[in-house]
Design a protein around this motif. Structure first.
Motif, PDB file in Angstrom:
ATOM      1  N   LEU A   1       0.817  -1.210   0.000  1.00 51.91           N
ATOM      2  CA  LEU A   1       0.000   0.000   0.000  1.00 51.91           C
ATOM      3  C   LEU A   1       0.855   1.266   0.000  1.00 51.91           C
ATOM      4  CD1 LEU A   1      -3.228   0.594   2.076  1.00 51.91           C
ATOM      5  CD2 LEU A   1      -1.573   2.403   1.766  1.00 51.91           C
ATOM      6  N   GLN A   2       1.888   1.306   0.840  1.00 60.68           N
ATOM      7  CA  GLN A   2       2.711   2.505   0.931  1.00 60.68           C
ATOM      8  C   GLN A   2       3.401   2.817  -0.394  1.00 60.68           C
ATOM      9  OE1 GLN A   2       3.182   4.675   3.777  1.00 60.68           O
ATOM     10  NE2 GLN A   2       3.965   5.919   2.079  1.00 60.68           N
ATOM     11  N   SER A   3       3.976   1.806  -1.031  1.00 60.95           N
ATOM     12  CA  SER A   3       4.673   2.048  -2.292  1.00 60.95           C
ATOM     13  C   SER A   3       3.696   2.481  -3.381  1.00 60.95           C
ATOM     14  CB  SER A   3       5.438   0.793  -2.737  1.00 60.95           C
ATOM     15  OG  SER A   3       4.568  -0.287  -2.988  1.00 60.95           O
ATOM     16  N   HIS A   4       2.493   1.927  -3.362  1.00 60.35           N
ATOM     17  CA  HIS A   4       1.485   2.332  -4.344  1.00 60.35           C
ATOM     18  C   HIS A   4       1.038   3.770  -4.087  1.00 60.35           C
ATOM     19  CE1 HIS A   4       0.139  -1.992  -5.640  1.00 60.35           C
ATOM     20  NE2 HIS A   4       1.437  -1.785  -5.738  1.00 60.35           N
ATOM     21  N   ALA A   5       0.864   4.121  -2.812  1.00 60.10           N
ATOM     22  CA  ALA A   5       0.471   5.493  -2.475  1.00 60.10           C
ATOM     23  C   ALA A   5       1.551   6.486  -2.889  1.00 60.10           C
ATOM     24  CB  ALA A   5       0.187   5.601  -0.983  1.00 60.10           C
ATOM     25  N   ASP A   6       2.813   6.129  -2.665  1.00 62.19           N
ATOM     26  CA  ASP A   6       3.920   6.999  -3.072  1.00 62.19           C
ATOM     27  C   ASP A   6       3.951   7.176  -4.585  1.00 62.19           C
ATOM     28  OD1 ASP A   6       4.711   7.310  -0.444  1.00 62.19           O
ATOM     29  OD2 ASP A   6       6.264   5.761  -0.547  1.00 62.19           O
ATOM     30  N   ALA A   7       3.701   6.080  -5.304  1.00 65.72           N
ATOM     31  CA  ALA A   7       3.688   6.155  -6.767  1.00 65.72           C
ATOM     32  C   ALA A   7       2.562   7.065  -7.253  1.00 65.72           C
ATOM     33  CB  ALA A   7       3.535   4.757  -7.360  1.00 65.72           C
ATOM     34  N   GLN A   8       1.384   6.952  -6.637  1.00 67.18           N
ATOM     35  CA  GLN A   8       0.270   7.817  -7.014  1.00 67.18           C
ATOM     36  C   GLN A   8       0.611   9.286  -6.772  1.00 67.18           C
ATOM     37  OE1 GLN A   8      -2.853   6.177  -4.618  1.00 67.18           O
ATOM     38  NE2 GLN A   8      -3.539   4.753  -6.195  1.00 67.18           N
ATOM     39  N   ALA A   9       1.240   9.563  -5.625  1.00 69.02           N
ATOM     40  CA  ALA A   9       1.595  10.946  -5.301  1.00 69.02           C
ATOM     41  C   ALA A   9       2.569  11.510  -6.330  1.00 69.02           C
ATOM     42  CB  ALA A   9       2.194  11.011  -3.901  1.00 69.02           C
ATOM     43  N   THR A  10       3.547  10.714  -6.712  1.00 71.78           N
ATOM     44  CA  THR A  10       4.522  11.156  -7.706  1.00 71.78           C
ATOM     45  C   THR A  10       3.862  11.428  -9.055  1.00 71.78           C
ATOM     46  OG1 THR A  10       6.313   9.932  -6.625  1.00 71.78           O
ATOM     47  CG2 THR A  10       6.627  10.501  -8.944  1.00 71.78           C
ATOM     48  N   LEU A  11       2.998  10.514  -9.479  1.00 74.20           N
ATOM     49  CA  LEU A  11       2.324  10.669 -10.762  1.00 74.20           C
ATOM     50  C   LEU A  11       1.374  11.855 -10.760  1.00 74.20           C
ATOM     51  CD1 LEU A  11       1.575   6.893 -11.472  1.00 74.20           C
ATOM     52  CD2 LEU A  11       3.154   8.351 -12.750  1.00 74.20           C
ATOM     53  N   LEU A  12       0.667  12.074  -9.645  1.00 80.79           N
ATOM     54  CA  LEU A  12      -0.253  13.203  -9.562  1.00 80.79           C
ATOM     55  C   LEU A  12       0.507  14.525  -9.597  1.00 80.79           C
ATOM     56  CD1 LEU A  12      -3.049  14.418  -9.189  1.00 80.79           C
ATOM     57  CD2 LEU A  12      -2.801  14.072  -6.714  1.00 80.79           C
ATOM     58  N   GLU A  13       1.602  14.601  -8.856  1.00 74.59           N
ATOM     59  CA  GLU A  13       2.406  15.827  -8.871  1.00 74.59           C
ATOM     60  C   GLU A  13       2.917  16.115 -10.282  1.00 74.59           C
ATOM     61  OE1 GLU A  13       6.771  16.905  -7.235  1.00 74.59           O
ATOM     62  OE2 GLU A  13       5.293  16.500  -5.647  1.00 74.59           O
ATOM     63  N   ARG A  14       3.374  15.082 -10.962  1.00 80.28           N
ATOM     64  CA  ARG A  14       3.877  15.256 -12.326  1.00 80.28           C
ATOM     65  C   ARG A  14       2.778  15.742 -13.259  1.00 80.28           C
ATOM     66  NH1 ARG A  14       6.236   9.891 -14.269  1.00 80.28           N
ATOM     67  NH2 ARG A  14       7.683  10.420 -12.572  1.00 80.28           N
ATOM     68  N   GLU A  15       1.583  15.163 -13.146  1.00 77.47           N
ATOM     69  CA  GLU A  15       0.483  15.566 -14.019  1.00 77.47           C
ATOM     70  C   GLU A  15       0.080  17.017 -13.766  1.00 77.47           C
ATOM     71  OE1 GLU A  15      -2.613  15.892 -16.660  1.00 77.47           O
ATOM     72  OE2 GLU A  15      -0.994  14.405 -16.591  1.00 77.47           O
ATOM     73  N   LEU A  16      -0.030  17.407 -12.513  1.00 76.89           N
ATOM     74  CA  LEU A  16      -0.417  18.785 -12.209  1.00 76.89           C
ATOM     75  C   LEU A  16       0.661  19.780 -12.637  1.00 76.89           C
ATOM     76  CD1 LEU A  16      -2.104  18.151  -8.757  1.00 76.89           C
ATOM     77  CD2 LEU A  16      -3.236  19.077 -10.794  1.00 76.89           C
ATOM     78  N   ARG A  17       1.909  19.397 -12.489  1.00 77.34           N
ATOM     79  CA  ARG A  17       2.989  20.273 -12.951  1.00 77.34           C
ATOM     80  C   ARG A  17       2.976  20.386 -14.476  1.00 77.34           C
ATOM     81  NH1 ARG A  17       7.127  21.831  -9.445  1.00 77.34           N
ATOM     82  NH2 ARG A  17       6.831  21.118  -7.289  1.00 77.34           N
ATOM     83  N   ASP A  18       2.664  19.268 -15.151  1.00 76.62           N
ATOM     84  CA  ASP A  18       2.549  19.308 -16.612  1.00 76.62           C
ATOM     85  C   ASP A  18       1.413  20.231 -17.054  1.00 76.62           C
ATOM     86  OD1 ASP A  18       4.665  17.588 -16.928  1.00 76.62           O
ATOM     87  OD2 ASP A  18       3.435  15.810 -17.325  1.00 76.62           O
ATOM     88  N   ARG A  19       0.419  20.384 -16.206  1.00 72.44           N
ATOM     89  CA  ARG A  19      -0.684  21.299 -16.515  1.00 72.44           C
ATOM     90  C   ARG A  19      -0.331  22.751 -16.184  1.00 72.44           C
ATOM     91  NH1 ARG A  19      -6.398  18.242 -14.809  1.00 72.44           N
ATOM     92  NH2 ARG A  19      -5.878  16.174 -15.663  1.00 72.44           N
ATOM     93  N   GLY A  20       0.853  22.957 -15.648  1.00 71.24           N
ATOM     94  CA  GLY A  20       1.327  24.308 -15.415  1.00 71.24           C
ATOM     95  C   GLY A  20       1.179  24.824 -14.000  1.00 71.24           C
ATOM     96  N   TYR A  21       0.921  23.929 -13.031  1.00 67.71           N
ATOM     97  CA  TYR A  21       0.685  24.359 -11.663  1.00 67.71           C
ATOM     98  C   TYR A  21       1.889  24.071 -10.763  1.00 67.71           C
ATOM     99  CZ  TYR A  21      -4.103  24.407 -13.421  1.00 67.71           C
ATOM    100  OH  TYR A  21      -5.216  24.659 -14.162  1.00 67.71           O
ATOM    101  N   ASP A  22       2.088  24.955  -9.793  1.00 67.25           N
ATOM    102  CA  ASP A  22       3.157  24.804  -8.816  1.00 67.25           C
ATOM    103  C   ASP A  22       2.631  23.959  -7.659  1.00 67.25           C
ATOM    104  OD1 ASP A  22       5.290  25.012  -7.108  1.00 67.25           O
ATOM    105  OD2 ASP A  22       5.080  27.159  -6.729  1.00 67.25           O
ATOM    106  N   VAL A  23       2.822  22.653  -7.757  1.00 74.44           N
ATOM    107  CA  VAL A  23       2.202  21.709  -6.818  1.00 74.44           C
ATOM    108  C   VAL A  23       3.245  20.746  -6.273  1.00 74.44           C
ATOM    109  CG1 VAL A  23       0.563  19.788  -6.609  1.00 74.44           C
ATOM    110  CG2 VAL A  23      -0.061  21.821  -7.910  1.00 74.44           C
ATOM    111  N   THR A  24       3.122  20.452  -4.976  1.00 74.30           N
ATOM    112  CA  THR A  24       3.899  19.387  -4.354  1.00 74.30           C
ATOM    113  C   THR A  24       2.928  18.470  -3.615  1.00 74.30           C
ATOM    114  OG1 THR A  24       5.765  20.896  -4.016  1.00 74.30           O
ATOM    115  CG2 THR A  24       5.793  18.825  -2.792  1.00 74.30           C
TER     116      THR A  24
END
Length: 348
Positions: free
Chosen positions: A71-94
């Motif tokens: 679960l933890q590794s999957h949650a970390d992967a989701q967080a990384t992918l979500l941050e990347r997607e939002l940054r690709d959309r032009g937002y300053d997100v962590t």
């Protein structure tokens, strides 16, 4: 404006030592002590410890059987992918991951976001189907952690989001792909079975609409799959003498009229003990004993469509536009300022 997104989750021990499992279970039992009636804090803590020690050996065995929880590794992967997607959309997100019952805790996520100097924080429980002990409790913990840190930050919250069309489509496509890969059909001698995490009847009596959300979601998912007949059962954890949601998934498997079942774990967005042990091992054995071929749909935790749906939920807050434009409205389950969901009825 820099935005922190706190992805809130349940948590599970990655390494099944007795100490970590007992501590984990004790936190869960104490957090839900109300379901057994009024008691003092000392009595609730002692009762939680006793329940944890009783339950721990069987749970440790489950974790050892599946090689520990991912679960933890999957949650970390989701967080990384979500941050990347939002940054690709032009937002300053962590993004930050915070768990209710294992490290890193929700308070740890708050502290990291504060240290990073984010200017606004969005709390997003990774529970698509809103429930009081999951979604609502996680957001309450987020609020408590922010107040304890004496952090003056703009906070928004997202609660129930199973109605997001992209999310439903992602799950439907995932089921369809699995069925095709296995050379199966959801018609004829096969039956689609939805397995949802159960909840104590206490919460439903207190007004939770969790079962309504589960039922409407399963109906929509079945419709997207072109399935008219399906079954729904609940994975109940009956460690206390209280009533849980019915029918249980075991009862459904015992009575289903089919040659094979395709089980879709609708409550879960990570692989964890409830999928890898309760379904893949325990429920599989029940199915085989009932003469059923058993197939379980994998959880699409890192699916691109799923990540896109999560990004859509966050976008009004990072983009600075009205959440109602994306049909997010004031949440009824979490009656607090700045709490939004997709489940509330539209008002004039």
């Amino acid at each position: 404006m820099s935005t922190g997104v706190a992805l809130l989750n349940f948590g599970e021990p990655e390494r099944p030592t007795r100490e970590t499992v007992v501590d984990y279970l004790e936190r869960i039992f104490y957090a839900n002590a109300d379901i057994e009636g009024e008691t003092t804090e000392a009595e609730a803590r002692e009762r939680s410890r006793q329940l944890a020690q009783r339950r721990a050996p069987a749970l440790i065995e489950e974790y050892e059987e599946i090689g520990g929880s991912p679960l933890q590794s999957h949650a970390d992967a989701q967080a990384t992918l979500l941050e990347r997607e939002l940054r690709d959309r032009g937002y300053d997100v962590t993004t930050y991951v915070g768990m209710q019952f294992t490290e890193p805790f929700i308070e740890d996520a708050v502290e990291r976001a504060r240290s990073d100097g984010v200017e606004q924080l969005v709390g997003l429980p990774i529970y698509p189907l809103c429930g009081p002990s999951t979604t609502v409790a996680a957001l309450e913990e987020l609020t408590d952690a922010i107040e304890a840190a004496e952090w003056d930050v703009d906070v928004s919250e997202l609660t129930g989001w199973h109605r997001h069309p992209g999310y439903t489509r992602a799950r439907a496509d995932n089921v369809r792909s699995f069925v095709e890969t296995q050379g199966l059909s959801l018609e004829g001698d096969a039956r689609l079975v939805f397995s949802a995490h159960g909840t104590p009847q206490y919460y439903l009596d207190e007004g939770s609409r969790y079962v309504e959300y589960v039922e409407e979601y399963c109906e929509a998912l079945a419709a997207q799959l072109g399935v008219d007949e399906y079954e729904l059962g609940y994975q109940n954890h009956e460690n206390r003498d209280v009533d849980w949601t019915e029918p249980s998934i075991e009862r459904v498997i015992e009575t289903v009229d089919a040659d094979r079942v395709v089980v879709e774990p609708v409550s879960f967005v990570h692989e964890q003990s409830e999928t890898l042990s309760e379904l893949d091992v325990e429920l599989r054995e029940e199915a085989l004993e009932a003469g059923l071929d058993f197939y379980r749909v994998p959880v699409p935790y890192d699916d691109e469509q799923f990540i896109d749906a999560l990004a859509d939920l966050i976008e009004p807050f990072t983009g600075g536009f009205e959440p109602g434009y994306y049909n997010l409205r004031q949440c009824q389950c979490r009656d607090a300022p700045g709490a939004f969901c997709l489940n509330s009825p539209r008002t004039r």
